[in-house]
Design an enzyme around this catalytic site. Structure first.
Site, PDB file in Angstrom:
ATOM      1  N   ASP A 191     -39.427  75.509  12.771  1.00 26.48           N
ATOM      2  CA  ASP A 191     -40.665  75.931  12.211  1.00 26.48           C
ATOM      3  C   ASP A 191     -41.472  76.689  13.472  1.00 26.48           C
ATOM      4  OD1 ASP A 191     -43.335  75.836  11.167  1.00 26.48           O
ATOM      5  OD2 ASP A 191     -42.521  74.559   9.792  1.00 26.48           O
ATOM      6  N   GLY A 216     -38.905  79.095  16.288  1.00 31.26           N
ATOM      7  CA  GLY A 216     -38.802  80.448  16.311  1.00 31.26           C
ATOM      8  C   GLY A 216     -39.343  81.126  14.887  1.00 31.26           C
ATOM      9  N   ASP A 217     -39.244  82.280  14.572  1.00 32.56           N
ATOM     10  CA  ASP A 217     -39.633  82.973  13.650  1.00 32.56           C
ATOM     11  C   ASP A 217     -38.586  83.458  12.428  1.00 32.56           C
ATOM     12  OD1 ASP A 217     -40.961  84.742  11.951  1.00 32.56           O
ATOM     13  OD2 ASP A 217     -40.726  86.468  12.987  1.00 32.56           O
ATOM     14  N   HIS A 236     -41.483  79.908  -2.043  1.00 38.04           N
ATOM     15  CA  HIS A 236     -43.037  80.263  -2.808  1.00 38.04           C
ATOM     16  C   HIS A 236     -44.105  80.997  -2.305  1.00 38.04           C
ATOM     17  CE1 HIS A 236     -45.345  76.008  -2.840  1.00 38.04           C
ATOM     18  NE2 HIS A 236     -45.098  76.772  -1.675  1.00 38.04           N
TER      19      HIS A 236
END
Ligand SMILES: C[S@@+](CC[C@H](N)C(=O)[O-])C[C@H]1O[C@@H](n2cnc3c(N)ncnc32)[C@H](O)[C@@H]1O
Length: 326
Positions: A191, A216-217, A236
């Site tokens: 996350d 991280g991304d 979602h």
């Protein structure tokens, strides 16, 4: 119609009750508004009116002596309930949330997100900059996860998998639940850095010897070399172009013979009042995503190099949409 229009007032009152901690305070036994008001330092008559209103919808019960007792609906708002919906109720009453919903018309007119217009930044950036709100948000997600996680761990057979990455796993309750039930599995919680920081002392604590924390991304990369990538309430959150980045990153990282497990509400093409369709509006207002039908998941998966293999219903509101490398 009047009942529907009253819905926002009911949610607002329940949120206030949770914020004041009243469901916690009546756990030990019935209390009058005066007693509670002096305990928490609020206006006694106003508190009485709040509790009388929520008791009218089953959240507390007013006895003949004017004292209020716990009900099953108020119990789920206690901090120590399992599941606890207290933080979710509180989040609904926070200013950023209310202001977001007040811009629904703007979002429908433009397809854009409310917080970008109100605060000049997207929702996860807003949460990053407001730690108190982020704490409420993460606790709300964990509370919901207390319902979803056992449902997912029960519905899916993780046998045969050795490693799993939970992408956007929040404070790790889903991963902890899966690892506890599957002792041969190792896990990685992935996350944003400020979220993972708060996870080390959370639900993963008992299984930390089989768990790695990584930050991280997810739009750029995910930890590579796992047998499965699971993500709950992530797809979602985002429009197709950003989902494709996440799904392609997982496709790149997955071991051969591995799997993708997307946990989300799958919209049914009927006409009921399923909460998924209102959650869908929440996705429009905040991060910019949407709830999807099975066909939409199938198409999204295919574009990212995955083949949708099964949709598995859980006893909760979510389904597990399984993919295998195409
Ligand atoms: C709706 S929450 C779901 C959390 C958790 N999976 C659950 O079901 O409770 C979305 C999560 O995505 C994370 N997230 C948002 N943007 C991210 C990014 N760019 N990289 C990694 N995680 C991100 C958030 O921090 C948050 O924990």
């Amino acid at each position: 119609m009047l009942q529907l229009l009253n819905g926002a007032h009911v949610a607002g009152a329940v949120s206030c009750l949770a914020q004041l901690g009243i469901p916690d305070l009546v756990e030990a036994g019935p209390k009058s508004a005066e007693e509670l008001a002096s305990q928490i330092g609020v206006h006694p008559q106003a508190l009485y009116r709040l509790m009388r209103a929520t008791a009218g919808v089953g959240v507390l019960s007013e006895g003949p002596d004017g004292r209020f007792s716990e009900t099953p609906m108020s119990a789920v708002l206690r901090s120590n309930a399992s599941p606890s919906l207290r933080a979710l109720a509180i989040m609904g009453g926070r200013e950023w949330h209310g202001r977001g919903w007040s811009r629904l018309e703007y979002c429908v007119r433009t397809g854009k997100q409310a917080l970008d217009q109100i605060y000049g930044m997207p929702v996860f950036e807003y949460l990053k900059q407001h730690p108190e709100e982020a704490q409420i948000f993460n606790d709300a997600m964990t509370g919901l996860s207390m319902i979803d996680s056992p449902a997912v761990a029960e519905a899916y057979n993780f046998g045969g998998l050795r490693s799993i990455v939970d992408v956007g796993g929040g404070h790790g309750l889903l991963l902890a639940t899966i690892l506890q039930r599957n002792i041969y599995l190792t896990g990685t919680l992935y996350d944003m850095a400020h979220v993972v920081e708060g996870a080390a002392n959370g639900p993963l604590k008992p299984v930390m010897e089989r768990c790695t924390l990584a930050s991280g991304d997810m739009f750029s990369s995910v930890p590579a070399g796992a047998d499965a990538y699971i993500m709950k309430h992530i797809i979602h959150d985002w429009p197709d172009d950003l989902c494709l980045k996440i799904l392609k990153a997982c496709r790149k990282g997955v071991n051969s013979g591995g799997r993708l497990l997307v946990v989300d509400n799958v919209i049914q093409p009927d006409n009921d009042l399923s909460p998924g369709k209102f959650l869908d509006l929440q996705m429009l207002i905040f991060p910019g995503g949407c709830e999807r039908t099975e066909k939409q998941f199938r198409d999204l998966f295919a574009t990212a190099g995955w083949q949708l293999s099964r949709v598995i219903r859980t006893v909760g509101p979510d389904s597990i949409v399984e993919g295998v490398p195409a």
